[in-house]
Design a protein around this motif. Structure first.
Motif, PDB file in Angstrom:
ATOM      1  N   ASN A  63       1.256  -7.690  15.166  1.00 21.86           N
ATOM      2  CA  ASN A  63       1.841  -8.501  14.101  1.00 21.86           C
ATOM      3  C   ASN A  63       1.736  -7.824  12.744  1.00 21.86           C
ATOM      4  OD1 ASN A  63       2.585 -10.616  15.752  1.00 21.86           O
ATOM      5  ND2 ASN A  63       0.630 -11.662  15.514  1.00 21.86           N
ATOM      6  N   ASP A  64       2.707  -8.113  11.892  1.00 13.66           N
ATOM      7  CA  ASP A  64       2.739  -7.664  10.500  1.00 13.66           C
ATOM      8  C   ASP A  64       2.595  -6.150  10.355  1.00 13.66           C
ATOM      9  OD1 ASP A  64       3.168 -10.162   9.338  1.00 13.66           O
ATOM     10  OD2 ASP A  64       1.042 -10.659   9.494  1.00 13.66           O
TER      11      ASP A  64
ATOM     12  N   GLY B 250       9.091  -9.784  10.429  1.00 17.48           N
ATOM     13  CA  GLY B 250       7.883 -10.458   9.943  1.00 17.48           C
ATOM     14  C   GLY B 250       8.095 -10.958   8.527  1.00 17.48           C
ATOM     15  N   ARG B 251       7.020 -11.135   7.816  1.00 14.26           N
ATOM     16  CA  ARG B 251       7.165 -11.610   6.444  1.00 14.26           C
ATOM     17  C   ARG B 251       7.637 -10.484   5.544  1.00 14.26           C
ATOM     18  NH1 ARG B 251       1.095 -12.554   6.133  1.00 14.26           N
ATOM     19  NH2 ARG B 251       0.307 -10.474   5.717  1.00 14.26           N
ATOM     20  N   MET B 252       8.238 -10.870   4.457  1.00  8.42           N
ATOM     21  CA  MET B 252       8.837  -9.904   3.539  1.00  8.42           C
ATOM     22  C   MET B 252       8.153 -10.039   2.177  1.00  8.42           C
ATOM     23  SD  MET B 252      12.871  -9.520   2.648  1.00  8.42           S
ATOM     24  CE  MET B 252      13.262 -10.351   4.152  1.00  8.42           C
ATOM     25  N   LEU B 253       7.646  -8.940   1.657  1.00  9.71           N
ATOM     26  CA  LEU B 253       7.081  -8.936   0.314  1.00  9.71           C
ATOM     27  C   LEU B 253       8.209  -8.650  -0.668  1.00  9.71           C
ATOM     28  CD1 LEU B 253       3.894  -6.777   0.932  1.00  9.71           C
ATOM     29  CD2 LEU B 253       4.042  -9.248   0.824  1.00  9.71           C
ATOM     30  N   LYS B 254       8.337  -9.490  -1.666  1.00  7.87           N
ATOM     31  CA  LYS B 254       9.430  -9.313  -2.634  1.00  7.87           C
ATOM     32  C   LYS B 254       8.853  -8.804  -3.945  1.00  7.87           C
ATOM     33  CE  LYS B 254      12.229 -12.729  -0.398  1.00  7.87           C
ATOM     34  NZ  LYS B 254      12.868 -14.028  -0.446  1.00  7.87           N
TER      35      LYS B 254
ATOM     36  N   ARG C 258      12.663  -5.312  -1.316  1.00  8.11           N
ATOM     37  CA  ARG C 258      12.152  -6.142  -0.224  1.00  8.11           C
ATOM     38  C   ARG C 258      11.373  -5.241   0.730  1.00  8.11           C
ATOM     39  NH1 ARG C 258      17.921  -8.496   0.370  1.00  8.11           N
ATOM     40  NH2 ARG C 258      18.057  -6.534   1.480  1.00  8.11           N
TER      41      ARG C 258
ATOM     42  N   ARG D 205       9.776  -4.959   3.977  1.00  7.36           N
ATOM     43  CA  ARG D 205       9.850  -5.697   5.239  1.00  7.36           C
ATOM     44  C   ARG D 205       8.691  -5.348   6.158  1.00  7.36           C
ATOM     45  NH1 ARG D 205      15.325  -7.504   5.710  1.00  7.36           N
ATOM     46  NH2 ARG D 205      16.591  -6.601   4.061  1.00  7.36           N
ATOM     47  N   SER D 206       8.393  -6.278   7.048  1.00  7.39           N
ATOM     48  CA  SER D 206       7.405  -6.031   8.095  1.00  7.39           C
ATOM     49  C   SER D 206       7.964  -6.590   9.394  1.00  7.39           C
ATOM     50  CB  SER D 206       6.068  -6.680   7.755  1.00  7.39           C
ATOM     51  OG  SER D 206       6.185  -8.077   7.769  1.00  7.39           O
ATOM     52  N   ASN D 207       7.278  -6.324  10.515  1.00 11.60           N
ATOM     53  CA  ASN D 207       7.796  -6.796  11.793  1.00 11.60           C
ATOM     54  C   ASN D 207       6.672  -7.151  12.745  1.00 11.60           C
ATOM     55  OD1 ASN D 207       7.078  -4.423  13.491  1.00 11.60           O
ATOM     56  ND2 ASN D 207       8.462  -3.379  12.088  1.00 11.60           N
ATOM     57  N   HIS D 208       7.044  -7.825  13.824  1.00  6.27           N
ATOM     58  CA  HIS D 208       6.146  -8.180  14.916  1.00  6.27           C
ATOM     59  C   HIS D 208       6.719  -7.554  16.185  1.00  6.27           C
ATOM     60  CE1 HIS D 208       4.666 -11.068  12.059  1.00  6.27           C
ATOM     61  NE2 HIS D 208       5.699 -11.869  12.173  1.00  6.27           N
TER      62      HIS D 208
END
Length: 144
Positions: free
Chosen positions: A25-26, A98-102, A116, A118-121
């Motif tokens: 994750n992340d 995953g969640r995105m840091l802006k 942006r 980005r991250s992923n799982h």
């Protein structure tokens, strides 16, 4: 917790006991870059996939190699067998966003450009060749 909810949760847990997987994750990589590497090993034998990931120049391949080793270890732990003796394959692998840091990046004339991060799982399933063929036949309806 209600009885229906408890029963469905128990069924879900029971289904997961018969599957061999690892989840990451992340991961701070864009999902698009990770999918390129995931597509390389999908459906491959485990030893061949480890070789492909080890010698790949992509940065995401290091993380995916570690995840594959974890999934193999999970399979060995649950079945109490060695992976060398079995014909293991990467039965399923998928990458979700995953969640995105802006963030804001300074731009000319007092403006700001959005960045942006980005991250992923990643979820990777490992299974033997024999059991994968049986499940496909049952799903297709070719075997009774």
């Amino acid at each position: 917790m209600g009885s229906r909810k408890r029963n469905s949760a128990e069924r879900r847990k029971e289904a997961l006991r018969s599957q061999y997987f690892a989840r990451l994750n992340d991961v701070p990589t864009s999902p698009r870059k990770m999918r390129l590497v995931a597509d390389m090993v999908r459906g491959m034998e485990v030893n061949k996939a480890l070789g492909v990931l080890k010698f790949s120049t992509k940065e995401a391949s290091n993380r995916l190699e570690k995840l594959l080793r974890s999934a193999i270890s999970n399979w060995e732990q649950k079945t109490e067998q060695k992976a060398e003796n079995a014909d293991l394959i990467v039965s399923e692998i998928f990458v979700d966003g995953g969640r995105m840091l802006k963030r804001l990046r300074p731009a000319p004339q007092g403006r700001g450009y959005r960045v942006r991060k980005r991250s992923n799982h990643v979820t990777l399933y490992v299974d033997t060749k024999k059991s994968t063929n049986v499940t496909k036949e049952v799903a297709d309806g070719t075997k009774s």
